[in-house]
Design an enzyme around this catalytic site. Sequence first.
Site, PDB file in Angstrom:
ATOM      1  N   CYS B 292      36.997   2.693  -1.540  1.00 38.84           N
ATOM      2  CA  CYS B 292      37.461   1.929  -2.639  1.00 38.84           C
ATOM      3  C   CYS B 292      36.600   0.880  -3.332  1.00 38.84           C
ATOM      4  O   CYS B 292      35.758   1.169  -3.966  1.00 38.84           O
ATOM      5  CB  CYS B 292      38.736   1.034  -1.891  1.00 38.84           C
ATOM      6  SG  CYS B 292      39.926   0.252  -3.282  1.00 38.84           S
ATOM      7  N   GLN B 296      32.954   1.623  -5.313  1.00 46.19           N
ATOM      8  CA  GLN B 296      32.405   0.915  -6.631  1.00 46.19           C
ATOM      9  C   GLN B 296      30.999   0.448  -6.339  1.00 46.19           C
ATOM     10  O   GLN B 296      30.345   0.306  -7.323  1.00 46.19           O
ATOM     11  CB  GLN B 296      33.686   0.232  -6.938  1.00 46.19           C
ATOM     12  CG  GLN B 296      34.854   0.759  -7.270  1.00 46.19           C
ATOM     13  CD  GLN B 296      35.894  -0.102  -7.543  1.00 46.19           C
ATOM     14  OE1 GLN B 296      35.811  -1.088  -7.510  1.00 46.19           O
ATOM     15  NE2 GLN B 296      37.048   0.316  -7.941  1.00 46.19           N
ATOM     16  N   ASN B 334      44.939   1.952  -4.735  1.00 46.25           N
ATOM     17  CA  ASN B 334      45.143   0.638  -5.010  1.00 46.25           C
ATOM     18  C   ASN B 334      43.971   0.137  -5.601  1.00 46.25           C
ATOM     19  O   ASN B 334      43.335  -0.532  -5.270  1.00 46.25           O
ATOM     20  CB  ASN B 334      45.699  -0.312  -3.922  1.00 46.25           C
ATOM     21  CG  ASN B 334      45.663  -1.582  -4.376  1.00 46.25           C
ATOM     22  OD1 ASN B 334      46.011  -2.204  -5.490  1.00 46.25           O
ATOM     23  ND2 ASN B 334      45.186  -2.858  -3.594  1.00 46.25           N
ATOM     24  N   PHE B 337      39.934  -0.850 -11.215  1.00 47.76           N
ATOM     25  CA  PHE B 337      38.657  -0.485 -11.779  1.00 47.76           C
ATOM     26  C   PHE B 337      38.340   1.055 -11.141  1.00 47.76           C
ATOM     27  O   PHE B 337      38.852   1.283 -10.025  1.00 47.76           O
ATOM     28  CB  PHE B 337      37.645  -1.328 -11.168  1.00 47.76           C
ATOM     29  CG  PHE B 337      37.906  -2.869 -11.562  1.00 47.76           C
ATOM     30  CD1 PHE B 337      37.144  -3.324 -12.778  1.00 47.76           C
ATOM     31  CD2 PHE B 337      38.648  -3.591 -10.882  1.00 47.76           C
ATOM     32  CE1 PHE B 337      37.419  -4.581 -13.419  1.00 47.76           C
ATOM     33  CE2 PHE B 337      38.891  -4.936 -11.287  1.00 47.76           C
ATOM     34  CZ  PHE B 337      38.298  -5.564 -12.528  1.00 47.76           C
ATOM     35  N   HIS B 376      42.217   5.900  -0.378  1.00 41.60           N
ATOM     36  CA  HIS B 376      42.263   5.258   0.941  1.00 41.60           C
ATOM     37  C   HIS B 376      42.706   6.408   1.916  1.00 41.60           C
ATOM     38  O   HIS B 376      43.642   6.498   2.400  1.00 41.60           O
ATOM     39  CB  HIS B 376      43.165   4.225   1.196  1.00 41.60           C
ATOM     40  CG  HIS B 376      42.858   3.095   0.396  1.00 41.60           C
ATOM     41  ND1 HIS B 376      42.360   1.782   0.842  1.00 41.60           N
ATOM     42  CD2 HIS B 376      42.906   2.550  -1.085  1.00 41.60           C
ATOM     43  CE1 HIS B 376      41.983   0.802  -0.046  1.00 41.60           C
ATOM     44  NE2 HIS B 376      42.489   1.339  -1.228  1.00 41.60           N
ATOM     45  N   GLU B 378      42.272   6.378   4.885  1.00 36.98           N
ATOM     46  CA  GLU B 378      42.869   5.644   6.401  1.00 36.98           C
ATOM     47  C   GLU B 378      44.541   5.547   5.784  1.00 36.98           C
ATOM     48  O   GLU B 378      45.067   5.198   7.042  1.00 36.98           O
ATOM     49  CB  GLU B 378      42.332   4.299   6.598  1.00 36.98           C
ATOM     50  CG  GLU B 378      42.903   3.175   5.524  1.00 36.98           C
ATOM     51  CD  GLU B 378      42.299   3.133   4.411  1.00 36.98           C
ATOM     52  OE1 GLU B 378      41.439   4.008   4.053  1.00 36.98           O
ATOM     53  OE2 GLU B 378      42.584   1.921   3.578  1.00 36.98           O
TER      54      GLU B 378
END
Lengths: 1120, 409
Positions: B292, B296, B334, B337, B376, B378
Amino acid sequence: MPKRTDIESILLIGSGPIVIGQACEFDYSGTQACRALREEGYRVILANSNPATIMTDPTFADATYVEPLTLEVLRSIIETERPDALLPTLGGQTALNLSMELVEAGVLDEFGVELIGADATAIATAEDRENFKDAMVEIGLGVLRSGIAHTVEESMEVVEEIGLPVVIRPAYILGGRGTGIAKTREEFAAAAATGLAASPISEILIEESIAGWKEYELEVMRDRNDNQVIICSIENLDPMGVHTGDSITVAPIQTLSDPEYQVMRDAAFACLRRVGVETGGSNVQFAVEPDTGRQVIIEMNPRVSRSSALASKATGFPIAKIAAKLAVGYTLDEIPNDITKKTPSSFEPVIDYVVTKIPRWAFEKFPGTTGELGTSMQSVGEVMAIGRTFPESVQKACRSLELGQIGLNGGPAEQRYRDMGDDDLRVAVGIGTPDRLFEVAEALRRGWSVDELYELSRIDPWFLDQLSIVVEQRLWLEQHQGGIESLTRPEWRRTKQLGFSDAQVAHLVGGTEAAARAARLAAGVITTFKTVDTCAAEFEASTPYHYSTYEDESEVRPGTKPRVIILGSGPNRIGQGIEFDYCCVHASFALRDAGYETIMVNCNPETVSTDYDTSDRLYFEPITHEDVLNIIEAEAASEGELVGIIVSLGGQTPLKLADVLPPELVLGTGPSAIDAAEDREEWAALCARLDIPQPAGGTATSTDEALAVVERIGYPALVRPSYVLGGRAMEIVYDDVDLKRAMAALSAAGTLGREGGLSAERPVLVDRFLEGAIEVDVDAVRDGVGETVIGGVMEHVEEAGIHSGDSACVIPPSTLSDETIDVLCDYTRAIAAELDVQGPINVQYAVQKGQVFVIEANPRASRTVPFVSKATGRPMAMVASRVMAGSTFGELRAEGLLGPEPELEHWSVKEAVLPFNRFPGTDALLGPEMRSTGEVMGVDTSAGLAFVKSQLAAGTAIPEPEDGLVFLSLADRDKPGGIEAATLLAELGYRLAATQGTAAALDEAGLKVEQVVARIGVASDAPAEAGEPDAVMLMNDGRLTIVINTPRGRGARADGDYIRTAAAEHGVPLLTTVAAAKSFAIGIGELRETQLKVRSLQSIHEAVAAASGTVSGSGPEVDR
Amino acid sequence: MNRAATEHGNDAASNPTNEPTNDLTNDATKGDTVVSRIQPAALVMADGSVFEGEHIGAVPTGGIASGEVVFNTALAGYQEVLTDPSYAGQIITFTYPHIGNYGTAAADAESRGVFARGVVVRDLARRHSNWRAEQDLGSFLERHGMAGIAGVDTRRLTRLIRDVGALPGAFAPTDGPGAQTLEQLTASAEAEPGTDGIDLVAQVTTAEAYRVGSGPRRVVALDFGIKSTILEHLGRYATVDVLPASATAAEILALEPEGVFLSNGPGDPSEVPYAVATVKELVGKVPIFGICLGHQILALALGGRIVKLPFGHHGANHPVMNTERGQVEITSQNHNFAVDPESIASVAEVTHINLNDGVCQGLRVTGVPAYSVQHHPEASPGPHDSAYLFEQFETLMADAAGATAAGRA
Ligand SMILES: Nc1ncnc2c1ncn2[C@@H]1O[C@H](COP(=O)(O)OP(=O)(O)O)[C@@H](O)[C@H]1O
Ligand SMILES: Nc1ncnc2c1ncn2[C@@H]1O[C@H](COP(=O)(O)OP(=O)(O)O)[C@@H](O)[C@H]1O
Ligand SMILES: [Mg+2]
Ligand SMILES: [Mg+2]
């Protein structure tokens, strides 16, 4: 992977007649599959014996075989059509089992047909409960302690190890037939025996009972790349112990945390992998122990199922269509999601509303049944409702049921639960029954705590608390002072958000429904319509699939074209089922083709009408006055003109609304005509004017009045309520005692606000019962300029007195004279004209000794419309809908939608399929109250062969003479006819057995009776060698192969009861009328000469069209 | 129950907004039901749209709760979402109408607290039911000083933010104690800066380094707002030193890690240039795995560009194509960007693509042991389909170790 190009033609097997456990959800799946496969350019060959289905419409497949679903027949279809592949997973258990037979019999190998969408080992692993468990243990999933038994002895050993209570479940069965829970050794012995009998391979699984645990279902899709997604998760409100098909179920899962849910999801995927479902949809069932969270896997169905239909409607994800595409080689990521258009199908739908399904049962039609729900499915239909919250959706579902409830409670129907004593109520909420939900609501009204109710019912406390929120609002409304006008906007908003109908508010606060509606609108609380979009609004969606709720924003997009609203037929029930959905769907297609925007309203998740792409717009809503008015308001807001509403194609459900809806909007036949046909006095007057003879009779609102009528007309008489369908509560009475009882029963029903009640405005009709009369159905359509087209004249096989829906009938009439047929047609035209019908009408007649009596007229589409259309090649429902929208036959002929008078060179027989095997202990006798759940059609070159085909299709095996004895036990009036049948059978080499009286008669007629059979009771309480064995004993020993038993009118019924019940249980062909017996004998005779040939509807219709001089008789070839 | 969560649970016990966590029993088996006292409230968005509702949870600190309003479409897992530090500075809208049905449990906490600014739901369960539950969601919110608003037409709200992208908003009770006027709400909605230009990571990262897990390997995890389930996964095969986001490359390498993990976290990666600088130094020196925000940051460290999505990904049902396996993974997402694939084409290859909109979801650096994903693996909440990415990290470390061993020999 792209679609397969190595196969060109695909055979699809339908699920056959509607039976309990296998209803029209398989018409929905089959229809979707046909459309999807043809979209891909495959040649589709369809086999299904059920004429009422939409999928068997000639425009849905390239070759449609309405033929018996048996190994032999399938073999000859394969032989003729030489399909490249067979897709077995969309026609329910029937198609799956049949496909297995085809594999085992080597038919698929012989003709090089490939099984796609599932392979034989996968099916075997999933269907054989022992294999399945082993497989699941192997991959480390939790299962229940259990053992397998093939004999009662074995089963006793197994139960020793497991201990009671246990569940007994047969292998290879549908809807849990023959399954049950046993708590004591006695119960166990009995249940084991039934289970073994029910299993085609006489094998049962004995398993520790976990009744009371939470029950869940996951709908999974898998493609050939092992991509798997969960389409929908479902939580059963009724705990384990009540069959999922009989449970109130809710989507999505409400009471599992994400960690628990993900474990279940992983387990479902592992299960599909291990079973080896290569592509398609499957249904996996789990149970969870409430106090520990222990998860066990119950079963998986490697095919599209009832729950898949529910899941598709609940999420907007077309499972059957996608399953079909996966079967031909696509992967999920290659198939676009029709709803968002932009995103692929390889995702998991999320929803932002709650879906509730409630089943509908028909116990009232089967005296002798307990009405208790168990591990074997007994419901005949279901409703689904969508709301933003559970309270809203459960209340909408309650009013969708059409059982007098206008919500969870707070209506007149509530009284009957209020009348229960606390002790009775305490017991009642502990047992799964059709009434439990309402009893729980009553208990909450009495202030019982959620915890107490949880202990009693094992319904999860979350659900109970949600229900009590509804009940608290109900109490609040009841106490509200100052009348409906004084309810504020916030009060109205909260009430409506909890799913209360205006009628409920009116009942609780005081006032009329109209006043409540007015007050609500004045308070500024208007209905909003949200969209079903598979993604909880994360993406833009253009689906025209809506549900009502009370929020800030409405999402209905204004239409521009002229629009027609079609009201569907609600939940399937005996007397009103798929045939009416067929009519509504055809109307939608026809009107869409004619340039209208079509708007469907229905609440039945099993149907094709509730597919979001069947109509231009779908409202998944209860079909009540209020809900329909809300839709009218929403639609009237659009630019394009709202042309009107069609109420006469969905059976009694929408018809009941005819006089409360805005008259200018009701299309076709006016409400006054509908009343004229239903209202006894008006109807009698009308028949008198046209001087069409009716059975003598009169109306009564009390027992005394009824007795007075009988004074005049004499016995036997027929007693029935007005405004009912399927002859609900209709009875033949032979004396005052019968009559008094019948009247008492009716007035009792009246107070429940139930169907068939007795009241001043709903009097009872008492008619002279016409004995030994031939019954005839005539379906016709009349247009706006007064022309009437006769769709079909159907001669019933069984005599009048057997409900039209339960009797076999044949097109063209097989024994009626041309004169009689002309009279029937003239009467029909005259009645249609006198009622000023514009649209469909069905008239029923009884022909007694050549004289024609009219029994009733229904100015609406009838149950037989699809059968007639398939028999004659004329799309009657399409024609009727166009006529109602204003077209004339002249115009429709010009268009080619309506062909000329068909010249029939073939015979079509419709046979009813009855659910007696589901209700052991009920008398399998036919009567004026309809009890069949479905129908099949047999088509052939002679009436006899067509009849035999219809019997085969209905599941009656044709026994050979050497298999055993033909048993006759006849009422005196039936003896002459019975002897004819017996003679025919004897000539064919069948050996006869009969009860004394009948034996004597046969003897006189010079027929040899090999076995004289004792009266029931006489033999059974004496040692067998003392007297002759009785019929039941003989059937238990499997010595009887055909039973011909006609009711002895009064009195001696009991005897017949046992015989017929035993026959139904042992699956021995049972003929309860001499007429049927004769046709059967003739048919068997003809079958001896020729062997069965199959022929597609398309070729039959072409022949008809050619003979009657047109190109096509089966309607416009529109691409769908 | 996972160790990380316990440790933070203890941290939480020492935090003022926290009530004693004992005697939390499951209402399903306890008699009393939670009575909802209805207090009218309203949510006003920066574009002026107003949403009616009722107040739930704690009284907003400073009287009004304001922040960037986002939504999540997961059907379950509200507690995991609420405790995900990535939501710092945001007001979370749940699109599923019934929230709180199965209560809350310490085991489901993804961090030591709740970093979101508020929560918007259609219906807060009055009574929950689940054997795992220790406390109902309403009390949980109060315990964490989290304000919320219920009874909102969350579908209308979702449609609004879907179209304009994340939008600032403010809510508060409009009647009774602490009542605010619509004007006041409008004002603070307009004044709300949103998440742009703020270093939210600084607000959520751990103050001191701590150690979790007991596996044989040595991993350093940079905490930009790490979720405890991630630490559970790493902890299975590694001893993990969790360092503050500000840790320097030197500090990290001093611990001689076999691999460095870049965690998820809130907001715009361009707000954490220091982290980007650190990672620049690490690339090539030690195996790296990022999730996530970590993904980036790695991309930026490689000289890549970050773009803001027209509308972000906010659910647990997003199909992602694993371009190497040719298989679809249903993933939890979630983010607003994303990495511009062009911008890293020369140094890395794209390994994962979102099938809904083609957005880059994962990359592998060419010739260097480093990879990352936008979604994600996880889950928590969400599907386990991508869990294999954690094993990959161990393999990567093993290979690297083997290589260096070979090198030494
Ligand atoms: N071990 C069990 N204990 C209690 N109830 C059970 C058990 N197994 C099944 N049931 C109930 O019986 C129903 C039917 O069982 P299932 O295996 O699903 O057969 P079917 O093939 O008829 O669906 C289930 O929906 C469940 O409610
Ligand atoms: N007067 C009568 N004599 C003999 N049979 C009758 C008579 N009236 C009705 N029936 C039988 O009862 C059945 C049901 O009656 P009908 O009026 O058609 O009820 P429904 O409206 O349910 O179709 C008919 O199909 C017919 O077999
Ligand atoms: Mg089942
Ligand atoms: Mg009738």
